[in-house]
Design a protein around this motif. Structure first.
Motif, PDB file in Angstrom:
ATOM      1  N   LYS A   1       0.788  -1.494  -0.205  1.00 54.07           N
ATOM      2  CA  LYS A   1       0.307   0.484   0.177  1.00 54.07           C
ATOM      3  C   LYS A   1       1.170   1.449   0.128  1.00 54.07           C
ATOM      4  N   PHE A   2       2.260   1.695   0.263  1.00 51.16           N
ATOM      5  CA  PHE A   2       3.169   2.272   0.209  1.00 51.16           C
ATOM      6  C   PHE A   2       3.532   1.917  -1.156  1.00 51.16           C
ATOM      7  N   PRO A   3       4.440   3.578  -1.770  1.00 53.78           N
ATOM      8  CA  PRO A   3       5.648   3.574  -2.835  1.00 53.78           C
ATOM      9  C   PRO A   3       6.333   2.726  -2.600  1.00 53.78           C
ATOM     10  N   LYS A   4       6.278   1.932  -3.894  1.00 51.20           N
ATOM     11  CA  LYS A   4       7.576   0.671  -4.572  1.00 51.20           C
ATOM     12  C   LYS A   4       8.821   1.275  -3.721  1.00 51.20           C
ATOM     13  N   ASN A   5       9.234   1.642  -3.962  1.00 53.12           N
ATOM     14  CA  ASN A   5      10.700   2.498  -3.940  1.00 53.12           C
ATOM     15  C   ASN A   5      10.799   3.324  -2.324  1.00 53.12           C
TER      16      ASN A   5
ATOM     17  N   PRO B   1      -1.550   3.053  14.574  1.00 56.29           N
ATOM     18  CA  PRO B   1      -3.098   4.611  13.769  1.00 56.29           C
ATOM     19  C   PRO B   1      -2.189   4.481  12.812  1.00 56.29           C
ATOM     20  N   ILE B   2      -1.675   3.831  11.792  1.00 57.46           N
ATOM     21  CA  ILE B   2      -0.944   3.413  10.723  1.00 57.46           C
ATOM     22  C   ILE B   2      -1.103   2.063  10.205  1.00 57.46           C
ATOM     23  N   THR B   3      -1.050   0.959  11.151  1.00 56.43           N
ATOM     24  CA  THR B   3      -0.957  -0.208  10.743  1.00 56.43           C
ATOM     25  C   THR B   3      -2.917  -0.597  10.626  1.00 56.43           C
ATOM     26  N   GLN B   4      -3.648   0.123  10.818  1.00 57.23           N
ATOM     27  CA  GLN B   4      -4.476  -0.657  11.168  1.00 57.23           C
ATOM     28  C   GLN B   4      -6.107   0.627  10.489  1.00 57.23           C
ATOM     29  N   ALA B   5      -4.590   1.191  10.197  1.00 52.70           N
ATOM     30  CA  ALA B   5      -5.978   2.413   9.514  1.00 52.70           C
ATOM     31  C   ALA B   5      -6.647   2.205   7.650  1.00 52.70           C
ATOM     32  N   VAL B   6      -7.474   2.560   7.916  1.00 54.68           N
ATOM     33  CA  VAL B   6      -8.640   2.849   6.310  1.00 54.68           C
ATOM     34  C   VAL B   6      -7.396   2.147   5.000  1.00 54.68           C
ATOM     35  N   ASP B   7      -6.885   3.409   5.071  1.00 53.55           N
ATOM     36  CA  ASP B   7      -5.013   3.743   3.658  1.00 53.55           C
ATOM     37  C   ASP B   7      -4.660   4.554   4.560  1.00 53.55           C
ATOM     38  N   PRO B   8      -3.786   2.966   4.899  1.00 50.91           N
ATOM     39  CA  PRO B   8      -2.164   3.492   5.793  1.00 50.91           C
ATOM     40  C   PRO B   8      -1.535   4.806   5.517  1.00 50.91           C
ATOM     41  N   TYR B   9      -1.199   4.461   4.292  1.00 47.46           N
ATOM     42  CA  TYR B   9      -0.132   5.321   3.458  1.00 47.46           C
ATOM     43  C   TYR B   9       0.050   6.879   3.849  1.00 47.46           C
ATOM     44  N   LYS B  10      -1.809   7.329   3.119  1.00 51.33           N
ATOM     45  CA  LYS B  10      -2.703   8.261   4.135  1.00 51.33           C
ATOM     46  C   LYS B  10      -2.021   8.945   5.116  1.00 51.33           C
ATOM     47  N   ALA B  11      -2.559   8.083   6.327  1.00 52.18           N
ATOM     48  CA  ALA B  11      -2.183   7.998   8.002  1.00 52.18           C
ATOM     49  C   ALA B  11      -0.969   8.104   8.381  1.00 52.18           C
ATOM     50  N   TYR B  12       0.194   7.550   7.523  1.00 50.18           N
ATOM     51  CA  TYR B  12       1.389   7.571   6.982  1.00 50.18           C
ATOM     52  C   TYR B  12       1.407   8.956   7.253  1.00 50.18           C
ATOM     53  N   GLN B  13       1.435   9.869   6.330  1.00 54.93           N
ATOM     54  CA  GLN B  13       1.692  10.673   5.782  1.00 54.93           C
ATOM     55  C   GLN B  13       1.157  12.316   6.299  1.00 54.93           C
TER      56      GLN B  13
END
Length: 240
Positions: free
Chosen positions: A24-28, A217-229
């Protein structure tokens, strides 16, 4: 590890779940990630190899606590995995911590830098009342944390794991460059879960934390990458 990035706690049961999450995160995108007991005991050293080869910086969170000889040899083996950071329990004492430092140095391949080594002071799930009643430590929680911090620095460790609320006392008891890695980080309006001593990413930054560890807060978020950002932006002072 990159201090600009939060450490994502990969508290998952197996490699497949980790791969699904990371997809769910950008590959690089090189991430700071934490591998704890749950994942390591199920997937073994192979999970660390997989993450390192994928370009991620790994904090291997096994919290070693045993006799000095055993911990020293264990650290020697862990150093060969290429992790960026690992840890132990400060309660294991000075000889154990010194043996751990020596083990990491011995096990690190020639030409490479040994992993950062940090000590657990008091778990962020521990309250002052439970520490005093269950561990029979009669000092305050802050005094206990500061004591472990000073011992860790004397033994050559790079820092400690502590609540963000204890960062100031750790820095005062050691030095400004002694690392404070703080779990128990929750964004505003986030669930506390089983953590008792928590702060937001911005509060942790303002108080002097060097690294923050964020899991649910990141791993269980609906959109993990958005939560991470969002947490990344708050950690770097871009959201107030």
């Amino acid at each position: 590890m990159d201090k600009r990035k939060p450490i994502i706690a990969l508290d998952f049961p197996d490699l497949v779940t980790v791969q699904t999450f990371l997809a769910k995160f950008p590959k690089n995108d090189s991430l700071n990630v934490k591998v704890g007991m749950e994942l390591y005991y199920q997937a073994g050293p192979a999970i660390v190899t997989y993450l390192v080869e994928a370009g991620h910086q790994v904090f291997l969170d096994l919290k070693l606590h045993d006799i000095p000889n055993t911990v020293g040899r264990a650290m020697e083996g862990l150093a060969r995995l290429g992790v960026a950071m690992t840890n132990l329990h400060g309660a294991g004492g000075k000889e154990m911590m010194k043996a751990a430092v020596a083990g990491l140095q011995k096990g690190t391949p020639l030409g490479q830098t040994p992993p950062l080594l940090i000590a657990v002071t008091q778990l962020t799930s521990t309250s002052e009342q439970s520490m005093q009643e269950e561990q029979l430590i009669t000092t305050s929680l802050e005094e206990s944390v500061a004591h472990y911090g000073k011992l860790a620095q004397e033994c050559g460790l790079d820092g400690v794991v502590c609540s963000a609320k204890e960062v100031s006392v750790i820095k005062a008891s050691t030095s400004s460059d002694f690392l404070c890695v703080t779990p128990g980080i929750r964004p505003k309006k986030g669930e506390l879960g089983d953590q008792k001593r928590v702060m937001t990413p911005l509060e942790a930054k303002q108080i002097g934390s060097d690294f923050i560890v964020v899991g649910r807060p990141i791993t269980q978020a609906v959109d993990p990458y958005k939560a991470y950002q969002e947490i990344l932006a708050e950690w770097n002072g871009e959201i107030k």
